[in-house]
Write an enzyme that holds these catalytic residues in place. Structure first.
Site, PDB file in Angstrom:
ATOM      1  N   ASN A   1       3.652  -6.620  13.546  1.00 52.18           N
ATOM      2  CA  ASN A   1       3.287  -5.235  13.869  1.00 52.18           C
ATOM      3  C   ASN A   1       3.559  -5.016  15.368  1.00 52.18           C
ATOM      4  O   ASN A   1       3.283  -5.908  16.166  1.00 52.18           O
ATOM      5  CB  ASN A   1       1.780  -5.034  13.578  1.00 52.18           C
ATOM      6  CG  ASN A   1       1.387  -3.571  13.432  1.00 52.18           C
ATOM      7  OD1 ASN A   1       1.739  -2.746  14.262  1.00 52.18           O
ATOM      8  ND2 ASN A   1       0.653  -3.257  12.373  1.00 52.18           N
TER       9      ASN A   1
ATOM     10  N   GLN B   1       0.852  -1.196   0.000  1.00 51.58           N
ATOM     11  CA  GLN B   1       0.000   0.000   0.000  1.00 51.58           C
ATOM     12  C   GLN B   1       0.883   1.240   0.000  1.00 51.58           C
ATOM     13  O   GLN B   1       0.396   2.354  -0.046  1.00 51.58           O
ATOM     14  CB  GLN B   1      -0.857   0.013   1.267  1.00 51.58           C
ATOM     15  CG  GLN B   1      -1.759  -1.203   1.403  1.00 51.58           C
ATOM     16  CD  GLN B   1      -2.341  -1.287   2.802  1.00 51.58           C
ATOM     17  OE1 GLN B   1      -3.365  -0.712   3.109  1.00 51.58           O
ATOM     18  NE2 GLN B   1      -1.660  -2.005   3.678  1.00 51.58           N
TER      19      GLN B   1
ATOM     20  N   CYS C   1       2.095  19.368 -22.345  1.00 48.78           N
ATOM     21  CA  CYS C   1       0.880  19.674 -23.118  1.00 48.78           C
ATOM     22  C   CYS C   1       0.100  20.842 -22.516  1.00 48.78           C
ATOM     23  O   CYS C   1      -0.926  21.251 -23.053  1.00 48.78           O
ATOM     24  CB  CYS C   1      -0.013  18.439 -23.205  1.00 48.78           C
ATOM     25  SG  CYS C   1      -1.002  18.152 -21.713  1.00 48.78           S
TER      26      CYS C   1
ATOM     27  N   HIS D   1      -1.723   1.401  -4.157  1.00 49.34           N
ATOM     28  CA  HIS D   1      -2.077   2.820  -3.980  1.00 49.34           C
ATOM     29  C   HIS D   1      -1.197   3.747  -4.825  1.00 49.34           C
ATOM     30  O   HIS D   1      -1.041   4.917  -4.489  1.00 49.34           O
ATOM     31  CB  HIS D   1      -1.991   3.203  -2.491  1.00 49.34           C
ATOM     32  CG  HIS D   1      -3.034   2.509  -1.652  1.00 49.34           C
ATOM     33  ND1 HIS D   1      -2.952   2.376  -0.290  1.00 49.34           N
ATOM     34  CD2 HIS D   1      -4.202   1.915  -2.002  1.00 49.34           C
ATOM     35  CE1 HIS D   1      -4.013   1.716   0.160  1.00 49.34           C
ATOM     36  NE2 HIS D   1      -4.773   1.423  -0.864  1.00 49.34           N
TER      37      HIS D   1
HETATM   38  P1  NAD Z   1      -1.131   3.110   8.761  1.00 45.75           P
HETATM   39  O1  NAD Z   1      -0.394   4.366   9.076  1.00 45.75           O
HETATM   40  O2  NAD Z   1      -2.601   3.128   8.837  1.00 45.75           O
HETATM   41  O3  NAD Z   1      -0.618   1.956   9.746  1.00 45.75           O
HETATM   42  C1  NAD Z   1       0.742   1.775  10.031  1.00 45.75           C
HETATM   43  C2  NAD Z   1       0.886   0.514  10.846  1.00 45.75           C
HETATM   44  O4  NAD Z   1       2.262   0.263  10.993  1.00 45.75           O
HETATM   45  C3  NAD Z   1       0.282   0.601  12.252  1.00 45.75           C
HETATM   46  O5  NAD Z   1      -0.503  -0.553  12.483  1.00 45.75           O
HETATM   47  C4  NAD Z   1       1.509   0.613  13.155  1.00 45.75           C
HETATM   48  O6  NAD Z   1       1.287  -0.049  14.402  1.00 45.75           O
HETATM   49  C5  NAD Z   1       2.508  -0.154  12.318  1.00 45.75           C
HETATM   50  N1  NAD Z   1       3.915   0.119  12.586  1.00 45.75           N
HETATM   51  C6  NAD Z   1       4.496   1.233  13.095  1.00 45.75           C
HETATM   52  N2  NAD Z   1       5.825   1.072  13.174  1.00 45.75           N
HETATM   53  C7  NAD Z   1       6.099  -0.178  12.713  1.00 45.75           C
HETATM   54  C8  NAD Z   1       7.303  -0.926  12.540  1.00 45.75           C
HETATM   55  N3  NAD Z   1       8.505  -0.430  12.848  1.00 45.75           N
HETATM   56  N4  NAD Z   1       7.199  -2.175  12.044  1.00 45.75           N
HETATM   57  C9  NAD Z   1       5.994  -2.715  11.718  1.00 45.75           C
HETATM   58  N5  NAD Z   1       4.834  -2.044  11.867  1.00 45.75           N
HETATM   59  C10 NAD Z   1       4.885  -0.785  12.348  1.00 45.75           C
HETATM   60  O7  NAD Z   1      -0.618   2.665   7.321  1.00 45.75           O
HETATM   61  P2  NAD Z   1      -1.272   1.681   6.312  1.00 45.75           P
HETATM   62  O8  NAD Z   1      -1.876   0.494   6.967  1.00 45.75           O
HETATM   63  O9  NAD Z   1      -0.269   1.503   5.227  1.00 45.75           O
HETATM   64  O10 NAD Z   1      -2.464   2.568   5.735  1.00 45.75           O
HETATM   65  C11 NAD Z   1      -3.088   2.108   4.675  1.00 45.75           C
HETATM   66  C12 NAD Z   1      -2.792   2.943   3.450  1.00 45.75           C
HETATM   67  O11 NAD Z   1      -3.697   3.977   3.326  1.00 45.75           O
HETATM   68  C13 NAD Z   1      -1.465   3.666   3.356  1.00 45.75           C
HETATM   69  O12 NAD Z   1      -0.405   2.841   3.046  1.00 45.75           O
HETATM   70  C14 NAD Z   1      -1.721   4.637   2.284  1.00 45.75           C
HETATM   71  O13 NAD Z   1      -1.461   4.089   1.018  1.00 45.75           O
HETATM   72  C15 NAD Z   1      -3.182   4.888   2.426  1.00 45.75           C
HETATM   73  N6  NAD Z   1      -3.309   6.230   2.875  1.00 45.75           N
HETATM   74  C16 NAD Z   1      -2.985   7.173   1.965  1.00 45.75           C
HETATM   75  C17 NAD Z   1      -3.038   8.464   2.331  1.00 45.75           C
HETATM   76  C18 NAD Z   1      -2.614   9.512   1.357  1.00 45.75           C
HETATM   77  O14 NAD Z   1      -2.173  10.561   1.741  1.00 45.75           O
HETATM   78  N7  NAD Z   1      -2.736   9.277   0.076  1.00 45.75           N
HETATM   79  C19 NAD Z   1      -3.435   8.768   3.603  1.00 45.75           C
HETATM   80  C20 NAD Z   1      -3.776   7.766   4.527  1.00 45.75           C
HETATM   81  C21 NAD Z   1      -3.681   6.475   4.121  1.00 45.75           C
HETATM   82 ZN    ZN Z   2      -0.144  16.286 -20.603  1.00 45.07          ZN
END
Ligand code: NAD
Ligand code: ZN
Length: 253
Positions: A214, A102, A151, A120
């Site tokens: 995690n 993601q 463009c 994503h």
């Molecule tokens: P998240 O931030 O929701 O969760 C991060 C997880 O990582 C948590 O469960 C945390 O406990 C864990 N964590 C923290 N440190 C760690 C470590 N050292 N080792 C292992 N785990 C650790 O991120 P997510 O689950 O990837 O969120 C889902 C997706 O949603 C994101 O990847 C992103 O693509 C998308 N998103 C995008 C935006 C954007 O700005 N486009 C915003 C929010 C979410």
């Molecule tokens: Zn273009």
């Protein structure tokens, strides 16, 4: 208490060929890239509606670009960590390995993974709203913000925002890999963003052995076969060591 890999998982690591690793922002935390949710998560400080939706971009593209530029700056100074390195090693070790991420930061590519299902999008791909062309950038976006295509159209970050569809082909590849795998690792994801968070359940329904890695167990923990509580950069090297040690013990190295 020291975390240890179960005998069951050790015994599955060597004979398994169809292995999936599903990653979220936590995998890059030890590289210094902030996660979205959790203790020091970005959404504590920023409002998603102002930054990561198509409506936000239509309202104020320069502001949205400033936030992505800031993240590009952080990521360009970060290096892949031990978690990324072990996941790259897994791609060479397991014959039918699939990395589903993601993350948009590109650290898996920089660690050496070549076949990645990016659910994503990618921070380093920018797309023209007018001609639709996607361009790979290596540095920061051209100034002033928002950047403009040859463009004349406005460029947008090549990531999937809230309310947008996931890339169809990538998601169907991910679903297929989840349904066919023997071992499924969910690493560093809060399991809160759908449809991506459906994948571990899909793998579980088809009989895969599910492992969550995690520091804070998620909603998957109750359903996983094994929960390894700790940082990805500390636990994944244990998995690599267990695999190589088990293989040596069995004399097939
Ligand atoms: P998240 O931030 O929701 O969760 C991060 C997880 O990582 C948590 O469960 C945390 O406990 C864990 N964590 C923290 N440190 C760690 C470590 N050292 N080792 C292992 N785990 C650790 O991120 P997510 O689950 O990837 O969120 C889902 C997706 O949603 C994101 O990847 C992103 O693509 C998308 N998103 C995008 C935006 C954007 O700005 N486009 C915003 C929010 C979410
Ligand atoms: Zn273009």
């Amino acid at each position: 208490m020291a975390v240890s890999v179960s005998h069951k998982l050790k015994s599955l690591l060597v004979p398994s060929t169809r292995v999936v690793v599903f990653t979220g922002a936590g995998v890059s935390a030890e590289s210094g890239v902030p996660t979205f949710r959790g203790k020091d998560g970005l959404w504590k400080e920023f409002n998603v509606q102002d930054l990561a939706t198509p409506e936000a971009f239509a309202r104020n593209p320069a502001r949205v670009w400033e936030w992505y530029q800031w993240r590009m700056e952080i990521v360009s100074q970060a290096q892949p960590n031990d978690a990324h390195r072990v996941i790259a090693w897994m791609e060479s070790f397991f014959s039918e390995f699939t990395l589903i991420t993601q993350n948009v930061d590109g650290l898996h590519d920089r660690a050496g993974n070549r076949r990645i299902c990016k659910l994503h999008g990618d921070l380093w791909d920018v797309r023209c709203l007018l001609c639709g062309k996607t361009e790979r950038v290596t540095g920061l976006p051209p100034q002033p913000l928002p950047p403009v295509c040859g463009c004349g159209g406005m460029l947008r970050p090549g990531v999937v925002w809230f309310g947008e569809m996931l890339p169809e082909l990538e998601f169907s590849k991910a679903e297929k890999a989840a349904m066919q795998c023997q071992l499924f690792f969910s690493v560093g994801t809060s399991m809160e963003v759908f449809p991506a968070a459906r994948l571990p359940n899909l793998a579980r329904e088809k009989g895969a052995y599910i492992v969550e890695i995690n520091p804070e167990p998620t909603s998957l923990a109750g359903k996983a076969d094994e929960v390894l509580i700790g940082k990805a950069g500390e636990i994944l090297p244990l998995i690599q060591d267990s695999t190589t040690a088990f293989r040596t013990k069995r004399g097939n190295s």
